[in-house]
Design a protein around this motif. Structure first.
Motif, mmCIF file in Angstrom:
data_model
loop_
_atom_site.group_PDB
_atom_site.id
_atom_site.type_symbol
_atom_site.label_atom_id
_atom_site.label_comp_id
_atom_site.label_asym_id
_atom_site.label_seq_id
_atom_site.Cartn_x
_atom_site.Cartn_y
_atom_site.Cartn_z
ATOM 1 N N GLY A 1 0.817 -1.203 0.000
ATOM 2 C CA GLY A 1 0.000 0.000 0.000
ATOM 3 C C GLY A 1 0.852 1.255 0.000
ATOM 4 N N PRO A 2 0.212 2.420 -0.262
ATOM 5 C CA PRO A 2 0.960 3.682 -0.273
ATOM 6 C C PRO A 2 1.409 4.064 1.129
ATOM 7 N N LEU A 3 2.704 4.343 1.265
ATOM 8 C CA LEU A 3 3.255 4.705 2.567
ATOM 9 C C LEU A 3 4.063 5.979 2.441
ATOM 10 N N SER A 4 3.644 7.005 3.155
ATOM 11 C CA SER A 4 4.431 8.233 3.215
ATOM 12 C C SER A 4 5.105 8.373 4.566
ATOM 13 N N ASN A 5 4.733 7.518 5.528
ATOM 14 C CA ASN A 5 5.341 7.558 6.854
ATOM 15 C C ASN A 5 5.306 6.142 7.430
ATOM 16 N N GLY A 6 6.170 5.289 6.910
ATOM 17 C CA GLY A 6 6.144 3.902 7.311
ATOM 18 C C GLY A 6 6.515 3.668 8.759
ATOM 19 N N ASP B 1 -6.160 8.653 4.562
ATOM 20 C CA ASP B 1 -5.361 9.113 3.429
ATOM 21 C C ASP B 1 -3.991 9.470 3.978
ATOM 22 N N SER B 2 -3.025 8.584 3.797
ATOM 23 C CA SER B 2 -1.719 8.772 4.426
ATOM 24 C C SER B 2 -0.965 9.969 3.859
#
Length: 342
Positions: A96-101, A160-161
């Motif tokens: 999935g989309p990760l901007s702050n894993g 919505d990350s």
């Protein structure tokens, strides 16, 4: 009867979640986000009153403690969210989309949920026990502000990350306090039928309404004025079509109409007006959480999930509050009788 309806609805919601997760989990999350503001906002108001004093806290104290006793339902509410986490949050998927894993991952999120429950449970027990709350109120308010702010980010903002707002948790906190205050006014007003509502309660509710509206509008204004592409895209589905009309309704009924009624001094002592505004604010805070969550999915409105979630959390809360108020009334009567004997 209420218990039977609540349990039957819970069974139907669980069955629906197992077979139609996309029709239940988003609705459950939205209602959960609205409901959790009641006990936590009640807790914040009791702690504030312990520091500042005032007749408003004495008048609303029983109702605020009644809100806090619903906190055990938080286990049920958060359990449902964690059950549906993989259907709700894209960052729960490895691809999935990760901007702050570092922050948005399953194990860390579970740890935060446990921390929230421990802090809220401890503070709730202290508030219900009574005693000298002023000693723990400063640290308690700081802990409550941090945990509720991060919980709001975890529950709804992280859908919505990519969306980021430093005011998001503060707006949620202001809405929770306003919701808890309005429910307490409703409970006190309906309990003392025919009694005159103090204008002080109307003025405080007006102030909390203005605070929430200011914070929410400033978030929108900064994003619009700065033309931030990711944040503006978050507002897109919430300001178009049916959800756009809902947004206009929230502006009018969550701020404009309550402000117009409560700012008029002659209406501040009108019991019917104050209780109507309080009920309107509670309903609009619930609708606002639906507006925050549901436009993330482009499917049809999950009517079954929304109604079922409202019945489960609302019915369970009603049972807990009724039991608490009955017990508190019996304690007050016993204390009056003991005083009379003395």
């Amino acid at each position: 009867m209420t218990a039977i309806v609540t349990l039957a609805t819970l069974a139907a919601v669980v069955g629906g979640a197992a077979h139609m997760p996309h029709a239940v989990f988003p609705a459950w999350l939205a209602v959960c986000a609205a409901w959790v503001g009641w006990p936590l906002g009640s807790m914040a108001l009791l702690l504030v009153h312990a520091l500042t004093g005032g007749r408003w806290g004495d008048a609303l104290g029983p109702a605020l403690r009644g809100g806090i006793v619903t906190l055990p339902l938080g286990l049920l509410a958060l359990a449902g969210v964690m059950w549906g986490a993989r259907d709700l949050y894209p960052w729960m998927h490895p691809d999935g989309p990760l901007s702050n894993g570092f922050y948005l991952n399953g194990s860390f999120a579970l740890g935060r949920v446990v921390l929230y429950l421990l802090v809220w449970g401890g503070l709730g027990a202290l508030c219900l026990r009574g005693g000298d709350l002023a000693r723990v109120a400063p640290a308690g308010l700081i802990a409550l502000a941090f945990t509720f702010g991060f919980a709001a980010i975890d529950l709804t903002e992280s859908l919505d990350s990519r969306f980021s707002s430093s005011a998001y948790g503060l707006i949620a906190s202001a809405g929770a306090v306003l919701e808890a205050f309005a429910i307490a006014v409703l409970m006190e007003g309906t309990r003392a039928a025919g009694a005159r509502v103090s204008p002080d309660l109307a003025r405080l509710m007006l102030g909390l309404t203005v605070l929430w509206a200011y914070l929410d509008f400033m978030q929108f204004l900064i994003i619009w004025q700065s033309n931030l592409p990711v944040e503006a895209a978050w507002y897109g589905p919430r300001l178009r079509g049916t959800w756009g009309m809902v947004a206009v309704g929230i502006v009018m009924l969550h701020f404009v109409l309550p402000f117009g009624l409560l700012v008029a001094s002659p209406l501040q002592a009108r019991r019917g007006v104050v209780l109507t505004v309080a009920g309107l604010l509670v309903g609009m805070e619930t609708l606002r959480n639906l507006w925050l969550v549901l436009p993330t999915w482009m499917g049809p409105f999950p009517l079954f999930g929304v109604l079922g979630s409202l019945v489960v959390l609302g019915g369970g809360s009603a049972l807990l509050v009724a039991r608490h108020m009955e017990r508190e009334g019996a304690t007050s009567s016993r204390m009056r009788m003991d005083g009379a004997h003395v």
